[in-house]
Design a protein around this motif. Sequence first.
Motif, PDB file in Angstrom:
ATOM      1  N   ASP A 415       0.705  -1.085  -0.023  1.00  0.00           N
ATOM      2  CA  ASP A 415       0.104  -0.046  -0.014  1.00  0.00           C
ATOM      3  C   ASP A 415       0.888   1.033   0.100  1.00  0.00           C
ATOM      4  N   GLU A 416       1.166   1.808  -1.222  1.00  0.00           N
ATOM      5  CA  GLU A 416       2.020   3.128  -1.493  1.00  0.00           C
ATOM      6  C   GLU A 416       1.367   4.176  -0.530  1.00  0.00           C
ATOM      7  N   ARG A 417      -0.108   4.487  -0.442  1.00  0.00           N
ATOM      8  CA  ARG A 417      -0.730   5.466   0.005  1.00  0.00           C
ATOM      9  C   ARG A 417      -0.512   5.642   1.483  1.00  0.00           C
ATOM     10  N   ARG A 418      -0.195   4.568   2.187  1.00  0.00           N
ATOM     11  CA  ARG A 418       0.062   4.254   3.736  1.00  0.00           C
ATOM     12  C   ARG A 418       1.430   4.017   3.873  1.00  0.00           C
ATOM     13  N   TYR A 419       2.321   3.312   3.278  1.00  0.00           N
ATOM     14  CA  TYR A 419       3.625   2.741   3.795  1.00  0.00           C
ATOM     15  C   TYR A 419       4.614   2.909   2.567  1.00  0.00           C
ATOM     16  N   PRO A 420       5.023   4.298   2.415  1.00  0.00           N
ATOM     17  CA  PRO A 420       5.730   4.621   1.061  1.00  0.00           C
ATOM     18  C   PRO A 420       7.309   3.815   1.310  1.00  0.00           C
ATOM     19  N   PHE A 421       7.533   3.400   2.622  1.00  0.00           N
ATOM     20  CA  PHE A 421       8.977   2.872   2.923  1.00  0.00           C
ATOM     21  C   PHE A 421       9.123   1.240   2.073  1.00  0.00           C
ATOM     22  N   ASN A 471      11.792  14.070  16.807  1.00  0.00           N
ATOM     23  CA  ASN A 471      10.450  14.207  17.293  1.00  0.00           C
ATOM     24  C   ASN A 471       9.424  14.439  16.150  1.00  0.00           C
ATOM     25  N   GLY A 472       9.935  13.764  15.190  1.00  0.00           N
ATOM     26  CA  GLY A 472       8.907  13.923  13.829  1.00  0.00           C
ATOM     27  C   GLY A 472       8.446  12.618  13.537  1.00  0.00           C
ATOM     28  N   PRO A 473       7.923  12.570  12.089  1.00  0.00           N
ATOM     29  CA  PRO A 473       7.313  11.430  11.655  1.00  0.00           C
ATOM     30  C   PRO A 473       8.208  10.141  11.784  1.00  0.00           C
ATOM     31  N   THR A 474       7.768   8.871  11.702  1.00  0.00           N
ATOM     32  CA  THR A 474       8.795   7.838  11.503  1.00  0.00           C
ATOM     33  C   THR A 474       8.128   7.024  10.201  1.00  0.00           C
ATOM     34  N   LEU A 475       8.980   5.804  10.038  1.00  0.00           N
ATOM     35  CA  LEU A 475       8.873   5.082   8.612  1.00  0.00           C
ATOM     36  C   LEU A 475       7.232   4.580   8.609  1.00  0.00           C
ATOM     37  N   LEU A 476       6.573   4.507   9.597  1.00  0.00           N
ATOM     38  CA  LEU A 476       5.253   4.103   9.360  1.00  0.00           C
ATOM     39  C   LEU A 476       4.060   5.124   9.024  1.00  0.00           C
ATOM     40  N   SER A 477       4.737   6.594   9.010  1.00  0.00           N
ATOM     41  CA  SER A 477       3.835   7.321   8.619  1.00  0.00           C
ATOM     42  C   SER A 477       3.371   7.713   7.105  1.00  0.00           C
ATOM     43  N   PRO A 478       2.148   7.905   6.920  1.00  0.00           N
ATOM     44  CA  PRO A 478       1.982   7.775   5.539  1.00  0.00           C
ATOM     45  C   PRO A 478       2.557   9.317   4.915  1.00  0.00           C
ATOM     46  N   PRO A 479       2.738   9.277   3.687  1.00  0.00           N
ATOM     47  CA  PRO A 479       3.307  10.401   2.971  1.00  0.00           C
ATOM     48  C   PRO A 479       2.559  11.760   2.973  1.00  0.00           C
ATOM     49  N   GLY A 481       0.661  12.424   5.433  1.00  0.00           N
ATOM     50  CA  GLY A 481       0.536  12.959   6.903  1.00  0.00           C
ATOM     51  C   GLY A 481       1.789  13.570   7.413  1.00  0.00           C
ATOM     52  N   MET A 482       2.784  13.890   6.668  1.00  0.00           N
ATOM     53  CA  MET A 482       3.984  14.505   7.164  1.00  0.00           C
ATOM     54  C   MET A 482       4.451  15.450   6.165  1.00  0.00           C
ATOM     55  N   ASP A 483       5.284  16.375   6.841  1.00  0.00           N
ATOM     56  CA  ASP A 483       5.836  17.550   5.939  1.00  0.00           C
ATOM     57  C   ASP A 483       6.608  16.633   4.827  1.00  0.00           C
ATOM     58  N   TYR A 484       6.366  17.206   3.538  1.00  0.00           N
ATOM     59  CA  TYR A 484       7.065  16.590   2.486  1.00  0.00           C
ATOM     60  C   TYR A 484       8.906  16.388   2.517  1.00  0.00           C
ATOM     61  N   LYS A 485       9.271  17.418   3.254  1.00  0.00           N
ATOM     62  CA  LYS A 485      10.468  17.281   3.316  1.00  0.00           C
ATOM     63  C   LYS A 485      11.053  16.363   3.912  1.00  0.00           C
ATOM     64  N   TYR A 486      10.324  15.513   4.546  1.00  0.00           N
ATOM     65  CA  TYR A 486      10.881  14.158   5.330  1.00  0.00           C
ATOM     66  C   TYR A 486      10.580  13.182   4.529  1.00  0.00           C
ATOM     67  N   VAL A 487       9.953  12.958   3.349  1.00  0.00           N
ATOM     68  CA  VAL A 487       9.214  11.613   2.668  1.00  0.00           C
ATOM     69  C   VAL A 487      10.499  11.047   2.228  1.00  0.00           C
ATOM     70  N   HIS A 488      11.350  11.954   1.518  1.00  0.00           N
ATOM     71  CA  HIS A 488      12.559  11.454   0.896  1.00  0.00           C
ATOM     72  C   HIS A 488      13.322  10.728   1.977  1.00  0.00           C
ATOM     73  N   PRO A 489      14.068  11.720   2.921  1.00  0.00           N
ATOM     74  CA  PRO A 489      15.088  11.005   3.791  1.00  0.00           C
ATOM     75  C   PRO A 489      14.518   9.931   4.391  1.00  0.00           C
ATOM     76  N   LEU A 490      13.194   9.722   4.837  1.00  0.00           N
ATOM     77  CA  LEU A 490      12.677   8.711   5.900  1.00  0.00           C
ATOM     78  C   LEU A 490      12.552   7.542   4.854  1.00  0.00           C
ATOM     79  N   ALA A 491      11.378   7.738   3.807  1.00  0.00           N
ATOM     80  CA  ALA A 491      10.877   6.517   3.005  1.00  0.00           C
ATOM     81  C   ALA A 491      11.946   6.013   2.060  1.00  0.00           C
ATOM     82  N   TYR A 492      12.910   6.820   1.333  1.00  0.00           N
ATOM     83  CA  TYR A 492      13.674   6.359   0.748  1.00  0.00           C
ATOM     84  C   TYR A 492      14.933   5.926   1.140  1.00  0.00           C
ATOM     85  N   PHE A 493      15.731   6.949   2.068  1.00  0.00           N
ATOM     86  CA  PHE A 493      17.019   6.888   2.446  1.00  0.00           C
ATOM     87  C   PHE A 493      17.130   5.876   3.615  1.00  0.00           C
ATOM     88  N   LYS A 494      16.282   6.204   4.817  1.00  0.00           N
ATOM     89  CA  LYS A 494      16.422   5.661   5.986  1.00  0.00           C
ATOM     90  C   LYS A 494      16.072   4.105   5.926  1.00  0.00           C
TER      91      LYS A 494
END
Length: 651
Positions: A415-421, A471-479, A481-494
């Motif tokens: 489910d890409e809409r919920r779990y981009p990781f 203190n921000g979103p985690t890898l289980l956060s939907p994209p 539901g987070m500031d878009y600046k976090y999407v790449h560093p978390l979903a992709y890189f982390k």
Amino acid sequence: MYKFFTLLLCICYSIYSTAQNYDPNKVFAPGFYTFNGNAFRAADGTPGRAYWQNRANYAIEAAFDTTTNILSGTEVIEYINNSPNTLDYLWLELDQNVDKENSRAQSLTAPGLEPAPDKGFKLATVELNNGGAWQQAAYQVQDTRMQLRLKKALDSGKSLKLKIRFSFKLLKSSAADRAGILQTKNGKIFEFGYWFPRLCVYDDLNGWNTLPYIGGGEFYFEYGNIDYKITVPAGMLAVGSGQLLNGKELLSDKVLTHLSKAHASDKTVVIYSQEDIKKQSPTKKISGTVTWHFAMNNTRDVAFALSKAFIWDGAKIDLPSGKTAFAQSVYPEESVQGKSEWNHATEYVKASVEDFSKKWFEYPYPEATNVAGPIGGMEFPALAFDYYREGGKGLWALVSHEIGHTWYPMIVGSDERRYPFMDEGFNTFIDIYAQEDFNKGQFAPKRDGEYAPKGGNPADEIIPVIKATKNGPTLLSPPDGMDYKYVHPLAYFKTAFGLVLLRDIILGKDRFDYAFRSYTKNWAFKHPSPVDFFRTMDNAAGEDLSWFWREWFYNNWELDQAITDVKYVDGDPAKGALITIENKEQMVMPVPLAVAERNGHTQHIRVPVEVWQLGAKHTIKVNTTSRLASVVIDPKNQLPDSNRENNKWKP
């Protein structure tokens, strides 16, 4: 006496502060899995004996008017209810509606836009055949979703058919940059993604998955067979997900000859050249319209592109089983000028598909297609839209990444809409090794853009990401539901770096690869959840990794492992050394130690992660014969340790 008590107070406070940064009861808490396995999803992470998923087959006939940029079509959908439940209503996705001025996405970014009646889907008719004659369906559109309310419920094991006449105007950038138009010197390129109404997933986890399309989260759809026909002006070249069924009737004899050569060649063959664009049509018919007929089986979506400006080349893909597939690229003249190097794109597609097939799961589709155009990078099953001006290492990274999405999430249907990781992160991870393998590491090592300072390594690069998201979103956060600046560093890189830690430090390559392949094989063409992945890795690798899932995916904790004391047993190096290590932050990891003696002997020791179950400090005894020259935690700098200064001890 005052100074003594002040010093004692400071020492006690320091010990207390350090202890408060690490609590073994958090990371090693029992009960990570909050439910047992069931008949649908087994406790070992595999689909259960009663696993089910619904199915949606599509037959689509569409036409595109290149003067108005309007695509109009009729789709007939066969929807099969394999669930044990009776369904009173169905939900569909209308993703083109994200462009409407009153959509939820627009209201979040620019509320109060002027009305734009030419945007989004227009539905001429919606009909339903539920075991009888065709009837007008009762439906309601909510933003990017449509609910069909059934007069007669759809029983378990039964199917129904929908017929939808729809249209929309293709914009320069449509559907949140998943489709669009590019003007080139030889004509426009039209790219179509998210271009027809599609059934939402109904599953055993959430029932109907109806998260609205806002733009960050991508898609989650049922598998099925999709047969689609696209009528366009003659003289245009079209490519699409799946396989062209009427090529022999449609394409010119010259194109067919070159296409046949490309299918048999390990080297890229030009099928329709830059010179051909100016001299002749790729199709037998040169006036009026032609209909391109594509089909793709066992897929969750299709996309296509068309243009008079496309150069076309291709090459054979060799698969581990001995079967072959076909790699192809289409691109305009501008894509082979300056720093743009799209004449290498097919080579990159071929190499990537062969690498992913060998390592993880054999490519199941007949073709892999890469399209140069306005979209920066967007994946679809067996087809990718990539930016037309890319070249060099950037083109390799783009092509390999986007076609790699055919594995995650197009084959393994998360489910890409919920779990981009589960798609972006897993795909970024497999990219690392494909980049190392290609042409003896020509473009290696893989780095993640702004997170890759020159000369750094991934362990150092991930530390700022961990600190920034503490203190921000985690890898289980939907994209969405987070500031878009976090999407790449978390979903992709982390995510990708976490899998590297699992492979290189925690499990080892053999155990990790076996478990990751097991996950891919078991959930191919199915709908896994994050817990299914975690359980699979635990079981197939034979390791309780709940501590790692908790710290890396559910939290954003920091790692700081330190050497706090070194001494000798009874003061005699010949009796061994006593090395005290401490975990100063909440994240834990196994402890790789390099212990060097003055006599030149060096020992490499791995202290298992369980050492931290008992507390923040632990003393280990190391057999030595001479005094120590140094002790180093993580000598290869593979761990994301936020303070490397305390990783080293020298006398």
